[in-house]
Design a protein around this motif. Structure first.
Motif, PDB file in Angstrom:
ATOM      1  N   HIS A   6       0.858  -1.192   0.000  1.00 39.22           N
ATOM      2  CA  HIS A   6       0.000   0.000   0.000  1.00 39.22           C
ATOM      3  C   HIS A   6       0.889   1.235   0.000  1.00 39.22           C
ATOM      4  CE1 HIS A   6      -2.643   2.754   2.753  1.00 39.22           C
ATOM      5  NE2 HIS A   6      -2.729   3.115   1.491  1.00 39.22           N
ATOM      6  N   VAL A   7       0.745   2.031  -1.048  1.00 34.99           N
ATOM      7  CA  VAL A   7       1.567   3.229  -1.210  1.00 34.99           C
ATOM      8  C   VAL A   7       0.671   4.390  -1.588  1.00 34.99           C
ATOM      9  CG1 VAL A   7       2.052   2.788  -3.647  1.00 34.99           C
ATOM     10  CG2 VAL A   7       3.690   4.107  -2.293  1.00 34.99           C
ATOM     11  N   SER A   8       1.128   5.598  -1.347  1.00 33.38           N
ATOM     12  CA  SER A   8       0.281   6.750  -1.642  1.00 33.38           C
ATOM     13  C   SER A   8       1.131   7.976  -1.939  1.00 33.38           C
ATOM     14  CB  SER A   8      -0.642   7.028  -0.453  1.00 33.38           C
ATOM     15  OG  SER A   8      -1.719   7.865  -0.824  1.00 33.38           O
ATOM     16  N   ASP A   9       0.480   8.995  -2.494  1.00 31.75           N
ATOM     17  CA  ASP A   9       1.078  10.322  -2.650  1.00 31.75           C
ATOM     18  C   ASP A   9       2.466  10.248  -3.290  1.00 31.75           C
ATOM     19  OD1 ASP A   9      -0.829  12.329  -0.950  1.00 31.75           O
ATOM     20  OD2 ASP A   9      -0.831  10.300  -0.145  1.00 31.75           O
ATOM     21  N   ILE A  10       2.495   9.673  -4.480  1.00 36.04           N
ATOM     22  CA  ILE A  10       3.748   9.526  -5.225  1.00 36.04           C
ATOM     23  C   ILE A  10       4.136  10.853  -5.857  1.00 36.04           C
ATOM     24  CG2 ILE A  10       4.871   8.274  -7.102  1.00 36.04           C
ATOM     25  CD1 ILE A  10       2.822   5.988  -6.487  1.00 36.04           C
ATOM     26  N   HIS A 183     -13.678  -4.142   6.965  1.00 41.18           N
ATOM     27  CA  HIS A 183     -12.752  -4.410   8.056  1.00 41.18           C
ATOM     28  C   HIS A 183     -11.695  -3.323   8.220  1.00 41.18           C
ATOM     29  CE1 HIS A 183     -14.338  -8.402   6.923  1.00 41.18           C
ATOM     30  NE2 HIS A 183     -14.269  -8.647   8.216  1.00 41.18           N
ATOM     31  N   ALA A 184     -11.330  -2.650   7.124  1.00 37.62           N
ATOM     32  CA  ALA A 184     -10.278  -1.637   7.192  1.00 37.62           C
ATOM     33  C   ALA A 184     -10.479  -0.627   6.071  1.00 37.62           C
ATOM     34  CB  ALA A 184      -8.894  -2.284   7.084  1.00 37.62           C
ATOM     35  N   VAL A 185      -9.941   0.582   6.292  1.00 42.06           N
ATOM     36  CA  VAL A 185      -9.963   1.643   5.288  1.00 42.06           C
ATOM     37  C   VAL A 185      -8.524   2.086   5.058  1.00 42.06           C
ATOM     38  CG1 VAL A 185     -10.829   3.924   4.650  1.00 42.06           C
ATOM     39  CG2 VAL A 185     -12.247   2.405   6.060  1.00 42.06           C
ATOM     40  N   LEU A 186      -8.061   1.951   3.804  1.00 37.42           N
ATOM     41  CA  LEU A 186      -6.691   2.312   3.429  1.00 37.42           C
ATOM     42  C   LEU A 186      -6.704   3.665   2.734  1.00 37.42           C
ATOM     43  CD1 LEU A 186      -6.513  -0.741   4.007  1.00 37.42           C
ATOM     44  CD2 LEU A 186      -4.947  -0.938   2.056  1.00 37.42           C
ATOM     45  N   THR A 187      -5.854   4.596   3.204  1.00 33.79           N
ATOM     46  CA  THR A 187      -5.874   5.960   2.693  1.00 33.79           C
ATOM     47  C   THR A 187      -4.463   6.521   2.555  1.00 33.79           C
ATOM     48  OG1 THR A 187      -6.066   6.874   4.933  1.00 33.79           O
ATOM     49  CG2 THR A 187      -8.119   6.391   3.777  1.00 33.79           C
ATOM     50  N   GLY A 188      -4.400   7.778   2.093  1.00 29.54           N
ATOM     51  CA  GLY A 188      -3.151   8.516   1.977  1.00 29.54           C
ATOM     52  C   GLY A 188      -3.351   9.948   2.439  1.00 29.54           C
ATOM     53  N   PHE A 194      -0.069   5.666   9.457  1.00 28.35           N
ATOM     54  CA  PHE A 194      -0.742   5.429  10.729  1.00 28.35           C
ATOM     55  C   PHE A 194      -1.515   4.128  10.629  1.00 28.35           C
ATOM     56  CE2 PHE A 194      -3.569   8.196   8.227  1.00 28.35           C
ATOM     57  CZ  PHE A 194      -4.745   7.465   8.219  1.00 28.35           C
ATOM     58  N   ASP A 195      -1.853   3.576  11.773  1.00 24.68           N
ATOM     59  CA  ASP A 195      -2.647   2.346  11.860  1.00 24.68           C
ATOM     60  C   ASP A 195      -3.364   2.376  13.197  1.00 24.68           C
ATOM     61  OD1 ASP A 195      -3.731  -0.179  11.842  1.00 24.68           O
ATOM     62  OD2 ASP A 195      -1.812  -1.246  11.976  1.00 24.68           O
ATOM     63  N   ARG A 206     -10.196  -0.821  11.233  1.00 35.14           N
ATOM     64  CA  ARG A 206      -8.806  -0.388  11.126  1.00 35.14           C
ATOM     65  C   ARG A 206      -8.706   0.759  10.126  1.00 35.14           C
ATOM     66  NH1 ARG A 206      -5.284  -4.792  12.358  1.00 35.14           N
ATOM     67  NH2 ARG A 206      -3.458  -3.656  11.572  1.00 35.14           N
ATOM     68  N   LEU A 207      -8.074   1.827  10.537  1.00 37.90           N
ATOM     69  CA  LEU A 207      -7.768   2.950   9.653  1.00 37.90           C
ATOM     70  C   LEU A 207      -6.276   2.922   9.396  1.00 37.90           C
ATOM     71  CD1 LEU A 207      -9.918   5.772  11.305  1.00 37.90           C
ATOM     72  CD2 LEU A 207     -10.591   4.077   9.575  1.00 37.90           C
ATOM     73  N   ILE A 208      -5.886   2.721   8.132  1.00 40.17           N
ATOM     74  CA  ILE A 208      -4.493   2.487   7.770  1.00 40.17           C
ATOM     75  C   ILE A 208      -4.074   3.525   6.742  1.00 40.17           C
ATOM     76  CG2 ILE A 208      -2.870   0.842   6.755  1.00 40.17           C
ATOM     77  CD1 ILE A 208      -4.896  -1.370   7.684  1.00 40.17           C
ATOM     78  N   GLY A 209      -3.121   4.350   7.099  1.00 39.57           N
ATOM     79  CA  GLY A 209      -2.644   5.391   6.194  1.00 39.57           C
ATOM     80  C   GLY A 209      -1.234   5.121   5.726  1.00 39.57           C
ATOM     81  N   ALA A 210      -0.979   5.371   4.444  1.00 34.51           N
ATOM     82  CA  ALA A 210       0.363   5.210   3.886  1.00 34.51           C
ATOM     83  C   ALA A 210       1.071   6.555   3.838  1.00 34.51           C
ATOM     84  CB  ALA A 210       0.294   4.608   2.484  1.00 34.51           C
ATOM     85  N   GLY A 211       2.381   6.512   3.858  1.00 34.61           N
ATOM     86  CA  GLY A 211       3.190   7.711   3.724  1.00 34.61           C
ATOM     87  C   GLY A 211       3.322   8.144   2.276  1.00 34.61           C
TER      88      GLY A 211
END
Length: 245
Positions: A6-10, A183-188, A194-195, A206-211
């Motif tokens: 999971h990656v974000s904000d490239i 079950h979870a939300v993946l964001t950027g 964060f987790d 679960r709230l899961i954020g990528a850098g």
């Protein structure tokens, strides 16, 4: 065991080339089941930035789903922003908001960007009832027993990072998604990982954020999340460039 990167904000246009090469190397070596990109592929939604993003994503050689971030809507062309905001995405069409069905896992997209909002800062999140309904319909269609992961750009609620999302309709959406079985939300968006387990009326989600893999780092260096699902349990490792693990 299933493994997702999971990656974000490239932010192609302000990308960190060393970080991109590091991530691509990890993908080539470890062969995750899929790559989830939660928005802001580009810096200013320019055609050249999208072209560079497409070339890089295709070279990863893995199933990819990409969410639209606020930086992916045209900034300098009002006509394009309001009338054809996604035209430059067409070359990436098969990856954009692509649901993924893997053994035991469903990744479902949720749109949180808006071409216009009744507030000064349009970069913040907005979940419309129409967007939420579309996502809930996809969640309802997932196979019984699947772990359901929602992928979107903006955190639905803020989680204490330096940057905020202030997503309109986010709390309502989170409650509805939890009730539907997410079950979870993946964001950027906030550029720091964060987790957290966030309580809802239907139980914790679960709230899961990528850098970020761009030059626009905040409190942490370039990073990505490795999401592992094994025997129904979800585990997240944050990998930082230049650090072991």
């Amino acid at each position: 065991m299933n493994r997702l990167f999971h990656v974000s904000d490239i932010h192609f246009g302000a990308e960190d080339r060393a970080a991109l090469d590091w991530f691509a190397g990890r993908v080539a070596q470890e062969r995750p089941d899929a790559v989830i990109v939660t928005g802001d592929l580009t810096m200013r939604a320019r055609a050249t930035e999208f072209a560079a993003a497409q070339e890089w994503l295709e070279a990863l050689g893995r199933p990819v789903t990409v969410e639209v971030g606020n930086h992916d809507l045209p900034y300098f062309n009002p006509w394009a922003r309001f009338v054809t905001p996604y035209r430059r995405f067409r070359a990436l069409e098969r990856m954009i908001e692509r649901p993924l069905d893997l053994p035991g896992i469903s990744v479902v997209p949720l749109k949180t960007t808006a071409r216009f909002q009744m507030r000064l800062n349009w970069s913040k999140g907005n979940v419309t009832r129409r967007a939420l309904s579309a996502t809930l319909a996809k969640v309802d269609a997932t196979p019984d027993g699947h772990k359901v992961l929602i992928a979107c750009h903006h955190p639905l609620v803020d989680t204490g990072t330096r940057s905020t999302s202030r997503t309109r309709g986010g709390r309502r959406a989170l409650e509805a998604l939890a009730s539907a079985g997410a079950h979870a939300v993946l964001t950027g968006h906030v550029h720091d990982p964060f987790d957290v387990a966030h309580p809802t009326g239907a139980g914790p989600v679960r709230l899961i954020g990528a850098g970020t893999l761009s030059e626009r780092v905040r409190d942490t260096r370039p990073s990505f999340n490795e999401v592992q699902i094994s025997e129904g349990e979800l585990h997240v490792d944050v990998h930082h460039m230049g650090l072991s693990g």
